[in-house]
Scaffold this motif. Structure first.
Motif, PDB file in Angstrom:
ATOM      1  N   TYR B 296      33.508   3.880  20.941  1.00 34.59           N
ATOM      2  CA  TYR B 296      33.154   5.012  20.089  1.00 34.59           C
ATOM      3  C   TYR B 296      32.360   4.465  18.924  1.00 34.59           C
ATOM      4  O   TYR B 296      32.833   3.570  18.224  1.00 34.59           O
ATOM      5  N   PHE B 297      31.172   4.976  18.760  1.00 38.05           N
ATOM      6  CA  PHE B 297      30.348   4.564  17.641  1.00 38.05           C
ATOM      7  C   PHE B 297      30.506   5.624  16.555  1.00 38.05           C
ATOM      8  O   PHE B 297      30.072   6.760  16.722  1.00 38.05           O
ATOM      9  N   VAL B 298      31.162   5.228  15.497  1.00 36.92           N
ATOM     10  CA  VAL B 298      31.524   6.193  14.471  1.00 36.92           C
ATOM     11  C   VAL B 298      30.668   5.944  13.242  1.00 36.92           C
ATOM     12  O   VAL B 298      30.532   4.805  12.805  1.00 36.92           O
ATOM     13  N   LYS B 299      30.086   6.991  12.725  1.00 38.12           N
ATOM     14  CA  LYS B 299      29.352   6.884  11.465  1.00 38.12           C
ATOM     15  C   LYS B 299      30.090   7.689  10.423  1.00 38.12           C
ATOM     16  O   LYS B 299      30.244   8.902  10.557  1.00 38.12           O
ATOM     17  N   ILE B 300      30.523   6.991   9.419  1.00 31.68           N
ATOM     18  CA  ILE B 300      31.409   7.607   8.432  1.00 31.68           C
ATOM     19  C   ILE B 300      30.613   8.038   7.210  1.00 31.68           C
ATOM     20  O   ILE B 300      29.800   7.273   6.695  1.00 31.68           O
ATOM     21  N   VAL B 301      30.836   9.254   6.793  1.00 37.30           N
ATOM     22  CA  VAL B 301      30.178   9.772   5.590  1.00 37.30           C
ATOM     23  C   VAL B 301      31.250  10.073   4.551  1.00 37.30           C
ATOM     24  O   VAL B 301      32.090  10.935   4.766  1.00 37.30           O
ATOM     25  N   PRO B 302      31.234   9.356   3.430  1.00 35.87           N
ATOM     26  CA  PRO B 302      32.209   9.664   2.380  1.00 35.87           C
ATOM     27  C   PRO B 302      32.020  11.098   1.903  1.00 35.87           C
ATOM     28  O   PRO B 302      30.898  11.573   1.775  1.00 35.87           O
ATOM     29  N   THR B 303      33.110  11.764   1.675  1.00 41.48           N
ATOM     30  CA  THR B 303      33.054  13.175   1.290  1.00 41.48           C
ATOM     31  C   THR B 303      34.108  13.434   0.233  1.00 41.48           C
ATOM     32  O   THR B 303      35.212  12.930   0.341  1.00 41.48           O
ATOM     33  N   SER B 304      33.741  14.171  -0.770  1.00 36.23           N
ATOM     34  CA  SER B 304      34.821  14.622  -1.645  1.00 36.23           C
ATOM     35  C   SER B 304      34.779  16.132  -1.719  1.00 36.23           C
ATOM     36  O   SER B 304      33.725  16.750  -1.597  1.00 36.23           O
ATOM     37  N   TYR B 305      35.934  16.678  -1.904  1.00 37.01           N
ATOM     38  CA  TYR B 305      36.078  18.130  -1.964  1.00 37.01           C
ATOM     39  C   TYR B 305      36.617  18.495  -3.334  1.00 37.01           C
ATOM     40  O   TYR B 305      37.674  18.031  -3.733  1.00 37.01           O
ATOM     41  N   LEU B 306      35.855  19.268  -4.066  1.00 34.19           N
ATOM     42  CA  LEU B 306      36.269  19.649  -5.406  1.00 34.19           C
ATOM     43  C   LEU B 306      36.599  21.128  -5.427  1.00 34.19           C
ATOM     44  O   LEU B 306      35.703  21.967  -5.370  1.00 34.19           O
ATOM     45  N   PRO B 307      37.870  21.452  -5.479  1.00 35.66           N
ATOM     46  CA  PRO B 307      38.229  22.877  -5.503  1.00 35.66           C
ATOM     47  C   PRO B 307      37.897  23.490  -6.849  1.00 35.66           C
ATOM     48  O   PRO B 307      37.589  22.786  -7.812  1.00 35.66           O
ATOM     49  N   LEU B 308      37.988  24.803  -6.895  1.00 34.44           N
ATOM     50  CA  LEU B 308      37.640  25.548  -8.092  1.00 34.44           C
ATOM     51  C   LEU B 308      38.543  25.112  -9.254  1.00 34.44           C
ATOM     52  O   LEU B 308      39.743  25.004  -9.111  1.00 34.44           O
TER      53      LEU B 308
END
Lengths: 370, 420
Positions: B296-308
């Motif tokens: 499995y070739f995985v490409k990871i994208v950092p993500t942050s979730y900022l709620p209201l």
């Protein structure tokens, strides 16, 4: 009087008989006999109609064109294959060329077996379509061959998503190779094949150099090439990619051409059609190498994890209608106000003139308000 | 009358004196209808104001030196836990062989018996040798005793002998001829497990750099620059039994999971993206070939979730923002015998030969970071002005309609009167 009788008739009909419902009427109308129509008001009305027509027109135009909405996301699902479409003419004999792909999964793809090969003559291709070298136009300006229309481009040299989507409807068909004039000196290789959707390397090399086979005489090497199509994803011949229509001549026999491609998955959405394709950014490197190295044409590609989406959105007809009505009524209200204002200004000026013309009496202030 | 000011002329709201006004039935109807329209549109405006939209932004990830959590939950129906090894390697040179910390392996009954989990107390593979002389010091059969041995310099248990062998980069096999293992009946117990499956679940911590982790059979060790697995026990099987790397990925994610409500809000209508759904969850791949390798070739994208309203809460821990990763993935499988992909319709695709059977994940980290920020679709002032626009627009239009009706009706009346 005739007129008086009619108006009294109206009064009976609307006023007295209406009863409860008419009590709700928030828009009481002035009786016609109390309404004056002035030519100044008429002019204002016409002007306001004209202005709202202009607004209306621009609004309709904007609505019709729609708005382009750009966003991005990490790609969905588990990828497996990716189609590549290639159409390249190399100034060598077809039997002397090897085409292979090697990728990060360790697979070797014999692309040479999947591509069609036609013998052709070099001159038919160079002169036919006004081609140019990648990166530079004739006067040395940067030119990627993409039809840049100013600063704004949605990709594939098109300004609008709907143009891209419309072009993608055209039939995916490879152009025929023109029958060679004179002795064929080049080879056209074209077709589509499936690659693994991982980083990889596309190699076009000479027989006996790099991938085995019977050794080919070094004097026969000529990796001058014309790329007519190089794209990833479904084949849309009408969409122009950065490498399309690239001519790259080799100066010596041992010449190595390298293209580094970053493939960006892109989805174009309009209200009735979705086009899944890929754009790419490319860097070119070409150099003369020693005869211990392998000459050839190499495409190194990698796939970006973030996918672009360009959506053309058009507001619903209903909300458009609401907007139109708002504009229209806004203009009318503003016009009415403007009319009142102009009336007032005219009256003030008129009064001042009159009072100036008369005896200069102090304290004629009361006159304004009458 | 009140004294007139000079602004009287400017009055945009001129009133007609009551005696000069007519109220009509049609006007009443228009008023009621327009009021209904106003209420309806205001309701739409209100719900639009209350709506929370998630606005994605793309920035360059400026974090550094971070570790990343990998949450893993996979089932291998035809691989016993004893053989399954999890290794992590990355470009920084860090290698974790046979990761056990944070990882739990659950033995599963053979798939023919339903594949349910075996009670943990029955899962003891290495029974403790308690009858030993306190002065007993087992030999390590030429290898150096592992540093973790209970008695320094000795290999008192089968496990310690195996560890010593792995450190010396020697293949161990079934432990025949090794006193400690024969005493512990290692080979017999291994054979008992042959038909079992294994579920592996837990959390790995890795450097946030390009790397790979894999699940492969046998104990792993480094031999020079080579990463080697002791495949002896994988190949040497009793007659009629075989292992393979059929696997089910229940879940694989990098970093914490977003609450389901958030995922639902984000996925919305669009079909081309999978906001925060892990693409590999509930993936199943089957094979009967023991020599099979999945990648499995995985490409990871950092993500942050900022709620209201996350800024207003106390900064630092539990401010509601979630730092996680999304990924895109490409799968690949091949037989270790090489061959082509003719079955899948690609005879031109030649697979590489050799390698290790197993499931490999190679991951790559994107320099771009996605920030998903919750926002109100409209500000309060925007809502108010929208409300005014609705009321004003509707009433003006209604007035125009009413005026038209009134004029039309009076014209009609006039015509009729003439006919009479």
């Amino acid at each position: 009087m005739d007129g008086y009788e009619k108006s009294s008739l109206n009064e009976d009909d609307f006023g007295a008989k209406g009863g409860i419902v008419s009590a709700f009427d928030a828009f009481p109308k002035s009786k016609p006999q109390y309404v004056t129509k002035t030519s100044g008001g008429g002019k204002w009305t016409v002007a306001m109609l004209f202005i709202s027509a202009i607004f209306l027109w621009t609004e309709i135009g904007q609505w019709w064109r729609g708005a382009e909405h750009h966003t991005f996301a990490v790609e969905k699902g588990i990828g497996h294959d990716m189609q590549v479409n290639l159409d390249i003419v190399v100034k060598m004999d077809c039997n002397d060329l090897h085409v292979n792909v090697q990728d990060a999964s360790g697979d070797r793809i014999l692309a040479g077996d999947k591509l069609k090969r036609d013998a052709t003559t070099w001159h038919q291709w160079v002169d036919a379509q006004g081609m140019h070298r990648l990166g530079k136009s004739q006067d040395g300006k940067l030119d990627t061959g993409e039809g840049w229309h100013g600063a704004h481009d949605e990709g594939f040299g098109e300004e609008h998503v709907h143009d891209i989507v419309a072009l993608s409807r055209k039939k995916a068909k490879w152009a025929k190779t023109p029958s060679p004039k004179g002795r064929p000196d080049s080879c056209r290789m074209y077709g589509s094949l499936d690659l693994n959707r991982v980083q990889g390397d596309f190699h076009i090399t000479a027989r006996g150099h790099g991938y085995g086979g019977q050794h080919l005489d070094h004097d026969k090497f000529n990796f001058s090439h014309i790329i007519s199509e190089m794209s990833y994803g479904p084949f849309y011949p009408s969409l122009v990619n950065p490498l399309d229509r690239t001519v790259n001549p080799a100066i010596v026999h041992f010449h190595k051409f390298q293209y580094f491609l970053s493939v960006v998955p892109t989805v174009y959405l309009t209200s009735n059609r979705v086009v899944n394709t890929n754009q790419y950014a490319v860097t070119e490197q070409s150099k003369v190498i020693s005869d211990h190295q392998v000459p050839g044409i190499f495409f190194k590609y990698d796939i970006e994890p973030i996918m672009l989406s360009v959506a053309e959105t058009r507001h619903g007809f209903f909300s458009f209608l609401v907007k139109i009505v708002n504009i229209f009524s806004g203009v009318m209200v503003a016009g009415h106000w403007g009319f009142t204002l102009s009336d007032w200004v005219r009256e003030v000026i008129g009064k001042r003139r009159r009072s100036n013309g008369g005896i200069g009496v102090l304290g004629n202030k009361h006159g304004y308000d009458e | 009358m009140a004294p007139k000011s000079r602004f009287t002329r400017l009055d945009a709201f001129t009133k007609t004196v009551d005696e000069a006004r007519i109220r009509t039935t049609s006007g009443g109807i228009v008023t009621i209808v327009s009021l209904l329209v106003v209420v309806f549109l205001s309701w739409g405006e209100w719900s639009d104001y209350r709506r929370i939209v998630v606005h994605p932004e793309l920035v360059v990830d400026k974090g550094r030196g971070e570790r990343m959590d990998i949450h893993l939950n996979m089932t291998f129906p035809n691989m016993p836990c004893e053989l399954l090894t999890l290794d992590v390697m990355d470009v920084s040179g860090e290698q974790q062989h046979g990761v056990a910390h944070g990882i739990t392996k659950f033995r599963l009954k053979p798939s023919a018996e339903g594949g349910a989990e075996i009670e943990s107390n029955a899962a003891q593979l290495h029974e403790k040798a308690e009858h030993l002389d306190p002065n007993y010091c087992g030999g390590c059969y030429g290898a150096n005793a592992p540093a973790t041995a209970q008695k320094p310099g000795c290999c008192n248990t089968c496990d310690e002998v195996r560890e010593a062998y792995a450190q010396a980069s020697w293949a161990f096999g079934r432990g025949e001829g090794v006193e400690q293992c024969e005493r512990e009946h290692y080979a017999e117990r291994l054979d008992q497990q042959r038909e079992e499956g294994c579920r592996i679940e837990g959390l790995l911590q890795v450097n946030k750099v390009v790397g790979n982790f894999h699940l492969a059979p046998g104990r792993s060790f480094s031999n020079g620059n080579m990463h080697v697995h002791d495949l002896k026990n994988y190949w040497d099987l009793p007659e009629g039994k075989s292992h393979d790397f059929t696997h089910i990925i229940h879940s694989l994610r990098f970093g914490p999971q977003l609450p389901t409500a958030v995922v639902e809000r984000m996925s919305g209508k669009n079909t081309w993206s999978n906001h925060h759904l892990n693409p590999l969850d509930a993936t199943r791949q089957s094979t009967n070939d023991p020599n099979f390798n999945y990648m499995y070739f995985v490409k990871i994208v950092p993500t942050s979730y900022l709620p209201l309203g996350w800024e207003k809460r106390t900064p630092g821990y539990a401010d509601g923002s979630i730092e996680t990763h999304q990924y895109s993935v490409t799968s690949h499988k091949r037989s270790l015998m090489g061959g082509d992909d003719a079955q899948e319709g690609h005879p031109e695709r030649l697979h590489a030969r050799n390698g290790i059977p197993g499931v490999f994940f190679s991951y790559d980290i994107s320099p771009m970071k996605v920030i998903n920020r919750e926002e109100r679709a409209k500000t309060f002032l925007g809502f108010l002005s929208g409300l005014c626009a609705i009321v004003g627009g509707t009433l003006t239009v209604a007035a125009a309609v009413d005026r038209g009706l009134f004029e039309g009706a009076s014209r009609l009346k006039k015509l009729r009167a003439k006919d009479l």
